[in-house]
Design an enzyme around this catalytic site. Structure first.
Site, PDB file in Angstrom:
ATOM      1  N   HIS A  48       0.819  -1.219   0.000  1.00  0.00           N
ATOM      2  CA  HIS A  48       0.000   0.000   0.000  1.00  0.00           C
ATOM      3  C   HIS A  48       0.853   1.270   0.000  1.00  0.00           C
ATOM      4  CE1 HIS A  48      -2.970   2.988   1.066  1.00  0.00           C
ATOM      5  NE2 HIS A  48      -2.450   3.134   2.260  1.00  0.00           N
ATOM      6  N   HIS A  72       3.387   6.801   5.821  1.00  0.00           N
ATOM      7  CA  HIS A  72       2.188   7.516   6.258  1.00  0.00           C
ATOM      8  C   HIS A  72       1.329   6.735   7.251  1.00  0.00           C
ATOM      9  CE1 HIS A  72      -0.011   5.309   3.032  1.00  0.00           C
ATOM     10  NE2 HIS A  72      -1.052   5.472   3.817  1.00  0.00           N
ATOM     11  N   GLU A  76       0.328   5.607  12.935  1.00  0.00           N
ATOM     12  CA  GLU A  76      -1.053   5.275  13.281  1.00  0.00           C
ATOM     13  C   GLU A  76      -1.231   3.765  13.503  1.00  0.00           C
ATOM     14  OE1 GLU A  76      -2.725   7.652  14.099  1.00  0.00           O
ATOM     15  OE2 GLU A  76      -4.845   7.140  13.971  1.00  0.00           O
ATOM     16  N   ASP A  77      -0.548   2.955  12.704  1.00  0.00           N
ATOM     17  CA  ASP A  77      -0.850   1.513  12.709  1.00  0.00           C
ATOM     18  C   ASP A  77       0.238   0.607  13.281  1.00  0.00           C
ATOM     19  OD1 ASP A  77      -3.149   2.287  11.490  1.00  0.00           O
ATOM     20  OD2 ASP A  77      -2.611   1.602   9.495  1.00  0.00           O
ATOM     21  N   ASP A 139      -3.231   8.472  -1.035  1.00  0.00           N
ATOM     22  CA  ASP A 139      -3.607   7.396  -0.115  1.00  0.00           C
ATOM     23  C   ASP A 139      -5.055   6.980  -0.392  1.00  0.00           C
ATOM     24  OD1 ASP A 139      -3.690   5.703   2.135  1.00  0.00           O
ATOM     25  OD2 ASP A 139      -4.313   7.350   3.454  1.00  0.00           O
ATOM     26  N   ASP A 259     -20.518  12.256 -27.822  1.00  0.00           N
ATOM     27  CA  ASP A 259     -19.105  12.648 -27.725  1.00  0.00           C
ATOM     28  C   ASP A 259     -18.404  11.930 -26.588  1.00  0.00           C
ATOM     29  OD1 ASP A 259     -20.747  14.018 -26.043  1.00  0.00           O
ATOM     30  OD2 ASP A 259     -19.614  15.872 -26.103  1.00  0.00           O
TER      31      ASP A 259
HETATM   32 MN    MN Z   1      -2.986   4.516   4.021  1.00  0.00          MN
END
Ligand code: MN
Length: 704
Positions: A48, A72, A76-77, A139, A259
């Site tokens: 990712h 990124h 957080e993770d 992201d 078109d």
């Molecule tokens: Mn992400």
């Protein structure tokens, strides 16, 4: 592994080898941090961040942003901290990652349009650095590309958020490709059936028209060459969502949206755009009303191009965009185009300057366009924020001016909440009411049923709503207090006339109101309290007693002062009376009752000006402390202040304020003390006289 190699390869085309090396380190760092984590799709998590970085490489974004994109999700993770990122990759990268983590924590929940607009603004305001927005958009794009592996209910929420929040941001920043892909993917997940039908129809149409398209392409190229115009001509299929929007806005069936192919002509300079337009209008007839000159009047996001639609062979309408290569770069990269084509040794420190400049140029070019004012408004909020966006406990977003406090928040929720607020929690922590709110704060107001606004709030509120509501409340409260004082004054006057106040019934009052033309009893009482009417005059009118009797009034009515009075009764600042002092009340028009000591010099001076004096007396049960001013003349010696303060503390008084003056060989110490009464003050002075350095003690009654 292949993706990693592709990323490195793409970066090597525009980054220095040293920077590419840093990126390699970041890839390994991220891989290690996410070790063992999987995407919903079953891929290792590292796929990712690498994909996000690869979305950004066509923008030629700098190494710091690429590294931040790779990292990124680590704060957080995973167990990784912002500090570790700063240590390893430097502070600017850590700040980008921190900004991204913060954006991650807020989620769009409500569906109202106004909330969506506020949410977009909040995201932009929080992401001070444009690079944070670009990484966030990349992201989101990768998450949208891989949305199929998410649970159905999550898909819809994320797709809606993308359509309402992120796609418009990409559009506003001029990131065309990103904008269209985000819209297309959102549409696919919000309306899977419509998307499938359109995709199929498009596929069929594509097969039928392939030959036509290549013929048109050939004809365009040939014609331009004939007139010696150097041009790159390309054909492209329109995205499904734009076709869908066209069908919706014009109520067309798919077969009528002819078109589905667009052609793009890129030329070398500004003048060639118009020459090419003329040449192509000579090749096929233009459809009237379809020509748009976005070169003279660019779109709000900076987009410039000529648009025209021609009647092609076999009745096919041909949409053509004509622009210079330079304009094309801006059309593709928008806000990013500035560092995309930067030259020489521009550093990233110039980025803000460049962004600012880009917006400035945009503004200037927009100053004549019709929708510029709307854009100006967004611009101010978006990138030079003078507003803050905060959450209510229920997740609503309120927009407040910068500098707004908990009190402003309370009043913007509801006037009653403002009037009753006693405390405020920001992000679950109690903070002082005057604390300035910041973007993304979650604010909760704590109220109490009998709480009142504090005049001190006027010193720091930032919104006009809070200011006017506080003023309004205080004014109403003041009139209530004044009416209470007025009633006491009136009763004293009635008693002095030998009339019992309780004998004054409705009939007396109604007659008085008729005679005076005042609306309510309350208004009359407040008038008396504020000194706008004389108590004796009103008492006579009320009791219907003639002048002569009133003049016989012998006894002095005495008003007792309880010390708890607020606005209607005030203690003069010049002499600061304390319980035990002989006092005099002065009624001043519109100001209520002002209490002075009987020997106050200010009072004596005002005697001739026709103020109404009242005899007042202290109530026996006063418990609150009063401020008093005293002045000490002391020999200027070390440690004398400590001795004086100790003596005051010894006598159980608080020091409110101290000032110093030089008086010849002595020092003047000016104290404001909190004392209970005259006796208390006498005790304090007795203690002070025992200090050898103290030459003189004076109570001050003419303070200015
Ligand atoms: Mn992400």
């Amino acid at each position: 592994m292949a993706d990693t190699d592709l990323l490195i390869e793409e970066l090597s085309t525009y980054l220095k080898p040293k920077d590419v090396e840093h990126v390699r380190v970041a890839i390994e760092f991220s891989r290690a941090a996410h070790q063992g984590q999987m995407r919903q799709s079953g891929d290792p998590y590292i796929s990712h961040p690498i994909a996000v970085a690869r979305i950004l490489t066509p923008l030629h974004i700098d190494a710091q942003a690429i590294i931040a994109a790779l990292l990124h999700d680590v704060v957080e993770d995973t167990d990784t901290t912002t500090e570790q990122v700063a240590e390893k990759f430097g502070k600017p990268v850590a700040e980008l990652v921190d900004g991204l983590s913060k954006l991650d924590r807020i989620q769009f929940e409500t569906r109202e349009d106004a909330q969506a607009e506020n949410f977009r603004k909040m995201l932009l305001a929080m992401a001070r650095d444009v690079r944070v927005i670009l990484i966030k958009l990349a992201d989101r794009l990768h998450n949208m590309r891989t949305l199929d592996s998410m649970a159905l209910d999550k898909r819809e929420r994320i797709a809606r958020e993308t359509m309402e929040i992120y796609a418009p941001i990409a559009n506003r920043l001029g990131l065309n490709d990103l904008h269209h892909e985000l819209e297309d993917l959102s549409f696919k997940h919000l309306h899977p059936n419509r998307y499938a039908v359109l995709a199929k129809a498009l596929q069929v149409a594509r097969g039928n028209r392939r030959e036509v398209v290549s013929k048109i392409l050939e004809a365009l190229r040939h014609k331009l060459a004939e007139f010696n115009i150097q041009a790159d001509v390309t054909g492209r299929e329109k995205d499904i969502y734009s076709i869908y929007k066209k069908m919706q806005s014009k109520s067309l069936a798919f077969a009528e949206v002819l078109d589905i192919y667009g052609f793009r002509v890129l030329v070398n300079d500004f003048a060639s755009c118009y020459v090419a337009l003329g040449v192509l209008h000579g090749l096929y007839k233009p459809i009237p009303g379809k020509f748009k000159d976005y070169i003279a009047i660019p779109k709000v996001n900076g987009y410039q191009s000529l648009h025209t639609t021609l009647f092609g062979p076999f009745g096919t309408p041909i949409e053509i965009q004509i622009r210079t290569h330079e304009m094309h770069k801006i059309a593709e990269a928008g806000v990013a185009s500035h560092w995309l084509y930067k030259t020489g040794h521009d550093s990233i420190n110039d980025l803000h300057k460049k962004t600012h400049q880009w917006l400035q140029e945009l503004l200037e070019s927009l100053s004549q366009s019709s929708d510029s004012s709307e854009f100006l408004e967004h611009l101010k909020v978006d990138l030079f924020p003078d507003e803050v966006y905060v959450f209510t406990p229920k997740g609503r977003i309120l927009s407040l001016p910068r500098g707004a406090t908990g009190v402003d928040f309370a009043y913007s929720v509801h006037t009653d909440i403002g009037n009753r607020c006693i405390a405020v929690k920001v992000n679950h922590e109690l903070v002082p009411l005057r604390t300035e709110l910041r973007n993304g704060d979650r604010v909760e107001v704590i109220t109490a049923p009998h709480a009142n606004p504090n005049p001190g709030w006027l010193g720091y509120v930032a919104t006009s709503k809070a200011r006017s509501q506080i003023r309004h409340f205080l004014k109403t409260m003041q009139s209530g207090e004044s009416a209470q004082l007025g009633e006491r004054l009136l009763n004293q006057a009635l008693n002095a006339l030998g009339v019992k106040p309780q004998d004054m019934d409705e009939a007396h009052w109604n007659k008085l109101l008729r005679d005076t033309g005042v609306k309510t009893r309350q208004d009359i009482l407040a008038d008396i309290g504020l000194g706008r009417r004389l108590n004796m005059v009103v008492a006579r009118q009320l009791a219907s007693i003639g002048e002569t009797v009133a003049n016989e009034m012998a006894a002095n009515p005495v008003i007792t002062i309880q010390g708890t009075e607020g606005m209607a009764i005030q203690f003069a600042q010049c002499c600061r009376p304390i319980p035990g002092d002989p006092i005099v009340g002065v009624i001043k028009s519109g100001q209520g009752l002002l209490v002075h000591t009987h020997d106050c010099p200010t009072l004596r001076r005002g005697r001739s000006s026709g103020e109404q004096w009242l005899d007042v007396a202290w109530d026996k049960n006063i418990t609150r402390p009063f401020d008093v001013n005293i002045k000490l003349l002391v020999a200027d010696q070390r440690g004398v202040l400590a001795k004086v303060s100790a003596a005051i503390a010894e006598a159980e008084a608080n020091i409110e304020n101290i000032n110093f003056t030089h008086e010849g060989e002595y020092t003047g110490l000016h104290f404001t003390l909190e004392v209970n009464n005259r006796l208390h003050l006498a005790n304090i002075m007795r203690g002070l006289r025992k200090i050898p350095e103290v030459v003189r003690i004076i109570r001050v009654k003419n303070a200015t």
